[in-house]
Design an enzyme around this catalytic site. Structure first.
Site, PDB file in Angstrom:
ATOM      1  N   HIS A  67       0.811  -1.215   0.000  1.00  0.00           N
ATOM      2  CA  HIS A  67       0.000   0.000   0.000  1.00  0.00           C
ATOM      3  C   HIS A  67       0.847   1.269   0.000  1.00  0.00           C
ATOM      4  O   HIS A  67       0.281   2.364  -0.003  1.00  0.00           O
ATOM      5  CB  HIS A  67      -0.906   0.010   1.235  1.00  0.00           C
ATOM      6  CG  HIS A  67      -0.108   0.153   2.505  1.00  0.00           C
ATOM      7  ND1 HIS A  67       0.586  -0.894   3.061  1.00  0.00           N
ATOM      8  CD2 HIS A  67       0.145   1.228   3.277  1.00  0.00           C
ATOM      9  CE1 HIS A  67       1.218  -0.479   4.137  1.00  0.00           C
ATOM     10  NE2 HIS A  67       0.979   0.811   4.294  1.00  0.00           N
ATOM     11  N   HIS A  87       1.818   6.907  -0.962  1.00  0.00           N
ATOM     12  CA  HIS A  87       0.893   6.110  -0.145  1.00  0.00           C
ATOM     13  C   HIS A  87      -0.373   5.872  -0.974  1.00  0.00           C
ATOM     14  O   HIS A  87      -1.044   6.818  -1.351  1.00  0.00           O
ATOM     15  CB  HIS A  87       0.567   6.864   1.151  1.00  0.00           C
ATOM     16  CG  HIS A  87       0.231   5.962   2.296  1.00  0.00           C
ATOM     17  ND1 HIS A  87      -0.974   5.312   2.408  1.00  0.00           N
ATOM     18  CD2 HIS A  87       0.953   5.570   3.370  1.00  0.00           C
ATOM     19  CE1 HIS A  87      -0.975   4.577   3.520  1.00  0.00           C
ATOM     20  NE2 HIS A  87       0.187   4.708   4.118  1.00  0.00           N
TER      21      HIS A  87
END
Lengths: 148, 86
Positions: free
Chosen positions: A57, A72
């Site tokens: 992620h 992110h």
């Protein structure tokens, strides 16, 4: 001067639009955020360098000058434990700016009740070090901002 | 040299929010702050979010935080509290 590229296609909305106070207040560092197109895509390296950290992620690329950029993919997506993300490179790899790193589907993230918005942050940079911030629609690989 | 050993309690480890809060507190301190993973790990600069993220500390892992000088105990207590908060 480092040119930081957009890691994903979407709309550059600024860090203030990130629904997480740590990012929106600039606590992680200065930068911007991209509200990604809601279709399967490949997140790319924002700069040329080494993949210092690669999570499904999120990833950090460090350039030869030591500057690190954090990407992110979505907010609170650590909770997905990698589900819905496919790694296209490995931690420690050298990558070129624009090279695919992670395949993902922002629509699936959103369907799971999380924001798919992507902060792109210059780590350890003073606030004024980041300039020429792009706004509006961007393609993956477009110039996103400059880092002095 | 004062130090604190603390078990990182946040579910995400010393990443994102806990890492940012930790570094924001560390940069306000007048002295150098180092952080290592475990007792024998290589120390990194506790004021660098890049280096803290690079440590890749997961939930349940121990870190050792070190500082020296006047006020070191107060700074270390604050940092240990952040790292030890779930």
């Amino acid at each position: 001067m480092t040119t930081v590229l957009a890691p994903v296609e979407g709309v550059a909305v600024g860090l203030s639009a990130v629904p997480d106070p740590v990012f929106s207040a600039g606590m992680v560092g200065p930068g911007t955020a991209i509200d990604p197109a809601r279709e399967p895509g490949k997140a790319v390296a924002p700069i040329t360098g080494k993949i210092m950290k690669l999570h499904p992620h999120a990833y950090v690329i460090v350039g030869d000058d030591g500057k690190g950029v954090l990407v992110h993919l979505g907010i609170d997506t650590v909770q997905l434990k990698g589900k819905g993300f496919e790694l296209l490179a490995a931690e420690g790899d050298r990558v070129r700016a624009g090279q695919p790193v992670v395949a993902w589907d922002p629509a699936a993230i959103e369907a799971g009740g999380r924001s798919p918005v992507c902060p792109v942050v210059a780590l350890d940079a003073p606030t004024g070090a980041v300039t020429a911030m792009a706004g509006g629609p961007v393609h993956a690989g477009d110039e996103l901002f400059l880092w002095d | 040299m004062a130090e604190r050993k603390v078990t990182v309690a946040a579910e995400v480890g010393l990443h994102a929010r806990p890492a940012a809060t930790f570094v924001q507190t560390a940069v306000k301190a007048p002295m150098d702050i180092t952080v290592s993973k475990g007792v024998s790990g290589q120390p990194v600069n506790g004021k660098s979010i890049l280096q803290i993220l690079g440590l890749d500390v997961r939930q349940g892992e121990d870190i050792v935080i070190k500082a020296e000088g006047e006020g070191a105990d107060e700074v270390l207590d604050a940092l240990a509290a952040i790292a030890g908060t779930p």
